[in-house]
Design an enzyme around this catalytic site. Structure first.
Site, short mmCIF file in Angstrom:
data_model
loop_
_atom_site.label_atom_id
_atom_site.label_comp_id
_atom_site.label_asym_id
_atom_site.label_seq_id
_atom_site.Cartn_x
_atom_site.Cartn_y
_atom_site.Cartn_z
CG HIS A 88 -0.49 0.22 2.56
ND1 HIS A 88 -1.48 0.77 3.11
CD2 HIS A 88 0.77 0.41 3.28
CE1 HIS A 88 -0.87 1.27 3.97
NE2 HIS A 88 1.10 0.26 4.46
CB CYS A 96 3.91 5.92 5.30
SG CYS A 96 4.59 4.80 7.14
CG HIS A 137 5.55 0.29 2.85
ND1 HIS A 137 4.59 2.06 2.73
CD2 HIS A 137 5.29 0.68 3.82
CE1 HIS A 137 4.01 2.69 3.04
NE2 HIS A 137 3.55 1.29 4.47
CG HIS A 152 2.52 -3.18 6.44
ND1 HIS A 152 3.71 -2.94 7.44
CD2 HIS A 152 1.72 -2.50 5.72
CE1 HIS A 152 3.74 -1.58 6.74
NE2 HIS A 152 2.69 -1.51 6.41
CG ASP A 197 -3.49 -12.84 1.09
OD1 ASP A 197 -3.26 -14.27 -0.27
OD2 ASP A 197 -2.23 -12.97 1.04
CG HIS A 198 0.31 -13.11 -2.07
ND1 HIS A 198 -0.30 -13.22 -1.12
CD2 HIS A 198 1.55 -13.26 -2.61
CE1 HIS A 198 1.11 -13.95 -0.17
NE2 HIS A 198 1.84 -13.80 -0.96
CD GLU A 206 -0.12 0.06 8.87
OE1 GLU A 206 0.85 0.88 10.01
OE2 GLU A 206 -0.68 0.26 8.05
#
Lengths: 151, 136
Positions: free
Chosen positions: A25, A44, A50, A52, A90-91, A135
């Site tokens: 994100h 950020c 980047h 998580h 996801d992913h 996070e």
């Protein structure tokens, strides 16, 4: 799929189940200047993003069914979380791949509220009690909808 | 006095994508699955750095943790809150798998520490998957 725990308060049992998803994100708002974005979001706001390993803990509440001994059918909960959240987040890159965040900065706060808004209609407002989104080791976010936080 | 191994843990958050431009889309999808999605995905990586040596008699330390921390954090500036494919020079010709990231981090950290001090690194992509490297 996840791990679970249950707590009982005032006749209601609160059951929590943990899920995981890995996503990229970027925290950046088109309504702010470049300088303001960097000042507010710091690293950020990195242009390339980047990521998580997010942990999502969904807490539901309800009386214990006298026949099954459960307060919710776990497969119903798993199916809802998988279909509405994990399969979509996801992913993936939340800003670029997920329509939920095309107009909304995917902060932990916004992601937690968005997950609530997706799951509440499916599980029912009486049943869904809390969304907790972790996070990083040091940052997590909780949203209770209209409920008062009591556990 | 025998050797003592000191390990310090660090964290960084990064995004990455597994993709070989030399392969077809089908081949990338077949080999890498969801890891090949175009915009990538991310992880909170945990890096454990182990150094070893004899204890300094005066300080009782293998290495001053302040120095170790400063060295590794300097290296991780290039990785933390970054897109490993796009923001670093290390993954233009190789894929940022956990294995390759560990090899790169070993090289970057080893060249900054006293000769032979770095003994091992362990890199967790998530709590269920990690890679260890002990050098040559």
């Amino acid at each position: 799929m996840g791990s679970r725990e249950a707590i009982q308060r005032d006749g209601k049992v609160y059951l929590s189940r943990r899920y995981k998803f890995a996503a990229a994100h970027r925290l950046y708002s088109d309504k702010l200047s470049q300088e303001e974005n960097e000042r507010v979001f710091g690293k950020c706001a990195n242009p390339q993003g980047h990521g998580h390993n997010y942990e999502l803990v969904v807490t539901v509440a309800g009386p214990v069914d006298s026949l099954t001994g459960m307060c919710i059918d776990l497969s119903r909960l798993d199916d809802a979380v998988k279909g509405y959240i994990l399969d979509r987040y996801d992913h993936r890159h939340l800003n670029l791949d997920v329509e939920d965040f095309l107009e909304m900065v995917p902060t932990g706060e916004n992601i937690a509220r968005q997950i609530w808004s997706l799951l509440e209609p499916v599980l029912g407002g009486e049943c869904l009690y809390r969304i907790k989104l972790v996070e990083t080791r040091d940052n997590y976010f909780e949203y209770y909808g209209d409920h008062e936080a009591s556990i | 006095m025998q050797e003592v191994i000191l390990t310090k843990r660090f964290e960084f958050s990064g995004s990455h994508r597994y993709y070989r431009p030399q392969w077809s889309e089908e081949e990338n999808q077949r080999v890498f699955g969801p890891n090949s999605r175009p915009h990538g995905h991310g992880h909170n990586y945990t890096l454990e750095v182990s150094v070893a040596g004899r204890l300094d008699e005066a300080t009782g330390m293998v290495m001053n943790i302040v120095d170790l921390k400063a060295t590794v954090l300097e290296v991780l500036k290039e990785f933390d809150h970054k897109n490993l494919n796009a923001d670093t020079p290390y993954f233009k010709e190789r894929i940022p798998t956990t294995e390759n990231i560990a090899l790169v981090l070993w090289e970057l950290i080893n060249q900054r520490l006293k000769n032979g001090a770095l003994r091992a690194i362990r890199l967790y992509e998530d709590e269920d998957l990690f890679v260890e490297y002990h050098g040559e």
